[in-house]
Enzyme design. Structure first.
Site, PDB file in Angstrom:
ATOM      1  N   HIS A   1      -7.811   5.509  11.991  1.00  0.00           N
ATOM      2  CA  HIS A   1      -8.120   6.712  11.206  1.00  0.00           C
ATOM      3  C   HIS A   1      -6.873   7.237  10.504  1.00  0.00           C
ATOM      4  CE1 HIS A   1      -9.366  10.679   9.952  1.00  0.00           C
ATOM      5  NE2 HIS A   1      -8.246  11.107  10.519  1.00  0.00           N
TER       6      HIS A   1
ATOM      7  N   CYS B   1     -14.468   7.568  12.170  1.00  0.00           N
ATOM      8  CA  CYS B   1     -15.259   8.717  11.722  1.00  0.00           C
ATOM      9  C   CYS B   1     -16.707   8.333  11.437  1.00  0.00           C
ATOM     10  CB  CYS B   1     -14.623   9.337  10.489  1.00  0.00           C
ATOM     11  SG  CYS B   1     -13.018  10.041  10.836  1.00  0.00           S
TER      12      CYS B   1
ATOM     13  N   ASP C   1       7.962   5.038   4.506  1.00  0.00           N
ATOM     14  CA  ASP C   1       7.481   4.419   5.745  1.00  0.00           C
ATOM     15  C   ASP C   1       7.629   5.421   6.871  1.00  0.00           C
ATOM     16  OD1 ASP C   1      10.570   3.866   6.153  1.00  0.00           O
ATOM     17  OD2 ASP C   1       9.576   3.476   8.084  1.00  0.00           O
TER      18      ASP C   1
ATOM     19  N   SER D   1      17.252  -3.194   7.699  1.00  0.00           N
ATOM     20  CA  SER D   1      18.414  -4.070   7.906  1.00  0.00           C
ATOM     21  C   SER D   1      18.944  -4.028   9.335  1.00  0.00           C
ATOM     22  CB  SER D   1      19.528  -3.664   6.946  1.00  0.00           C
ATOM     23  OG  SER D   1      19.637  -2.246   6.900  1.00  0.00           O
TER      24      SER D   1
HETATM   25  C1  AFQ Z   1      12.550   8.504  10.910  1.00  0.00           C
HETATM   26  N1  AFQ Z   1      13.634   8.894  10.052  1.00  0.00           N
HETATM   27  C2  AFQ Z   1      14.396   7.946   9.463  1.00  0.00           C
HETATM   28  N2  AFQ Z   1      14.176   6.609   9.566  1.00  0.00           N
HETATM   29  C3  AFQ Z   1      15.180   6.028   8.872  1.00  0.00           C
HETATM   30  C4  AFQ Z   1      15.446   4.662   8.695  1.00  0.00           C
HETATM   31  C5  AFQ Z   1      14.491   3.619   9.274  1.00  0.00           C
HETATM   32  C6  AFQ Z   1      13.251   3.540   8.394  1.00  0.00           C
HETATM   33  N3  AFQ Z   1      12.134   2.925   9.109  1.00  0.00           N
HETATM   34  C7  AFQ Z   1      12.334   1.531   9.429  1.00  0.00           C
HETATM   35  C8  AFQ Z   1      11.187   0.974  10.231  1.00  0.00           C
HETATM   36  C9  AFQ Z   1      11.052   1.628  11.589  1.00  0.00           C
HETATM   37  C10 AFQ Z   1      11.012   0.511  12.589  1.00  0.00           C
HETATM   38  C11 AFQ Z   1      10.837  -0.755  11.830  1.00  0.00           C
HETATM   39  C12 AFQ Z   1      11.388  -0.505  10.470  1.00  0.00           C
HETATM   40  C13 AFQ Z   1      16.627   4.315   7.973  1.00  0.00           C
HETATM   41  N4  AFQ Z   1      16.944   2.980   7.813  1.00  0.00           N
HETATM   42  C14 AFQ Z   1      18.098   2.653   7.193  1.00  0.00           C
HETATM   43  N5  AFQ Z   1      18.437   1.357   7.052  1.00  0.00           N
HETATM   44  N6  AFQ Z   1      18.956   3.594   6.683  1.00  0.00           N
HETATM   45  C15 AFQ Z   1      18.691   4.923   6.777  1.00  0.00           C
HETATM   46  O1  AFQ Z   1      19.495   5.760   6.295  1.00  0.00           O
HETATM   47  C16 AFQ Z   1      17.478   5.329   7.455  1.00  0.00           C
HETATM   48  C17 AFQ Z   1      17.160   6.684   7.625  1.00  0.00           C
HETATM   49  C18 AFQ Z   1      16.011   7.028   8.349  1.00  0.00           C
HETATM   50  N7  AFQ Z   1      15.495   8.225   8.726  1.00  0.00           N
HETATM   51 ZN    ZN Z   2     -11.456   8.718   9.796  1.00  0.00          ZN
END
Ligand code: AFQ
Ligand code: ZN
Length: 372
Positions: free
Chosen positions: A335, A309, A266, A93
């Site tokens: 990979h 690989c 993710d 978002s």
């Molecule tokens: C890496 N750690 C972490 N990421 C968080 C993320 C981002 C997740 N990854 C999104 C993608 C990265 C770039 C494009 C979309 C979080 N996002 C939201 N909205 N809320 C969190 O509490 C929230 C918490 C998070 N903690």
């Molecule tokens: Zn591989």
């Protein structure tokens, strides 16, 4: 027949196997979702991302609203057409990225104003604007607009932030409207405070979402504290809806999260670390730039069937990284994403066979510490 659905196929302890059905395709859970921040999974063609086994990828409201602009992407047919990915897309978002990337941020009840980290232009995000942008992009799974507090933060700050996010969750739901074929996920906050996590879960369930994310983690708390929170937080969310742990993680984080009831994750790690020469394998990590690989004719991982690989030696990968050749990041990203998807497929099978515990034990037994 609802145009989207989540079906639980098997359970093993708290681990679950399921499938999310959308008009653009099915998502096998537990699922790992590669990150395509600026409408591309860096170093990968979309057909290569599909070849790794990914069913869904992530887009980014924050980056795409700044460049090339959400209205422009809509005029060009939406994000699927724009980036040539016909499968499901989930977009975050934008709030999390604003707080971690933008400059001159101003946070109010209404939303957040900020300056672009690209060209300094002024922008704003609110629950309503975030829903509008994600609709313009055409993503299949939309995330509520939330605030993820930076840690460490005292309990009061975490409580205030969580309550703001819950008010924003209600506004997100209202602004999202009725969009068959699309899903809106709420995001649980509350830091590492069990009672605040419970208050957040109750607020989200009262509003009603198609899926629920565990937010506010993977922000520096460390694996032990994260697992401690995951011992109770996912269980507070509806059993019959997907549970998405945001921003996680290393392979062992992922196995531990699935064990504790998480269905989707993710992380930029496999792609970002691939570009820096860091390979993840079932036996541990390989830093391919290390000189000891210069004459090694063996592949990264004898058992891996990915193009890196099957077709190249460690010596070659070492060479192209040292030479700064484009193919270096491409091969290691492929990979790493392939390995992550193999890990998810292995867990899905293990859950169906009722042998997740054995899978986890073998996973840890094979991983040597340090560089292999
Ligand atoms: C890496 N750690 C972490 N990421 C968080 C993320 C981002 C997740 N990854 C999104 C993608 C990265 C770039 C494009 C979309 C979080 N996002 C939201 N909205 N809320 C969190 O509490 C929230 C918490 C998070 N903690
Ligand atoms: Zn591989």
């Amino acid at each position: 027949m609802a145009q989207t659905s989540f079906e639980l196929i098997a359970r093993d302890g708290r681990a679950r196997r399921g499938v999310i059905r959308t008009p653009r395709g099915e998502i096998r859970t537990p699922a790992f979702m590669p990150v395509g921040t600026a409408a591309t999974v860096k170093g990968m063609m979309p057909e290569s991302v599909a070849a790794t086994g990914a069913d869904i990828l992530l887009g980014n409201t924050y980056h795409l609203m700044l460049r090339p602009g959400a209205e422009r992407v809509a005029r060009l047919g939406g994000l699927h057409t724009f980036m040539n990915w016909s499968g499901p897309i989930l977009t975050d978002s934008g709030g999390f990225q604003v707080m971690s990337l933008a400059e001159l941020r101003k946070l109010t009840e209404d939303g957040v104003t900020f300056r672009s980290h690209i060209d300094g232009s002024k922008h704003m995000l609110s629950p309503e604007r975030s829903m509008e942008i994600q609709k313009l992009l055409g993503s299949d799974i939309v995330m509520a607009f939330d605030e993820c507090p930076a840690l460490p933060a005292d309990r009061d700050r975490i409580a205030q932030s969580m309550r703001l996010s819950m008010r924003w969750a209600a506004r997100s739901r209202e602004a999202f409207g009725d969009r068959p074929g699309h899903m809106l996920f709420g995001i649980q906050q509350g830091g590492l405070e069990e009672d605040l996590r419970g208050e957040s879960a109750e607020a989200l369930k009262g509003i009603g979402f198609d899926g629920y994310a565990v937010g506010g983690l993977a922000v520096g708390e460390g694996q032990e504290a994260m697992f401690g929170c995951l011992d109770y937080a996912p269980g507070m969310l509806p059993e019959d809806r997907p549970r998405y742990l945001m921003g996680v993680g290393k392979p062992d984080d992922i196995v531990g999260a699935v064990k504790r009831g998480i269905d989707m994750m993710d992380c930029v790690l496999p792609s970002r670390s691939g570009r820096t020469g860091q390979a993840w394998t079932r036996r541990g990590q390989v830093n391919i730039k290390n000189a000891r690989h210069a004459d090694d004719p063996r592949p990264l991982d004898e058992n891996c069937t990915c193009p890196a690989c099957r077709g190249y030696s460690r010596a070659y990968l070492h060479h192209v990284f040292r030479a700064g050749e484009m193919i270096s990041g491409m091969l290691l990203t492929w990979h790493n994403l392939h390995y992550y998807q193999e890990l998810m497929a292995g867990m899905r099978e293990a859950i169906s066979d009722g042998r997740f515990e054995a899978f986890e034990t073998e996973f840890h037994a094979m991983r040597a510490e340090g560089d292999i």
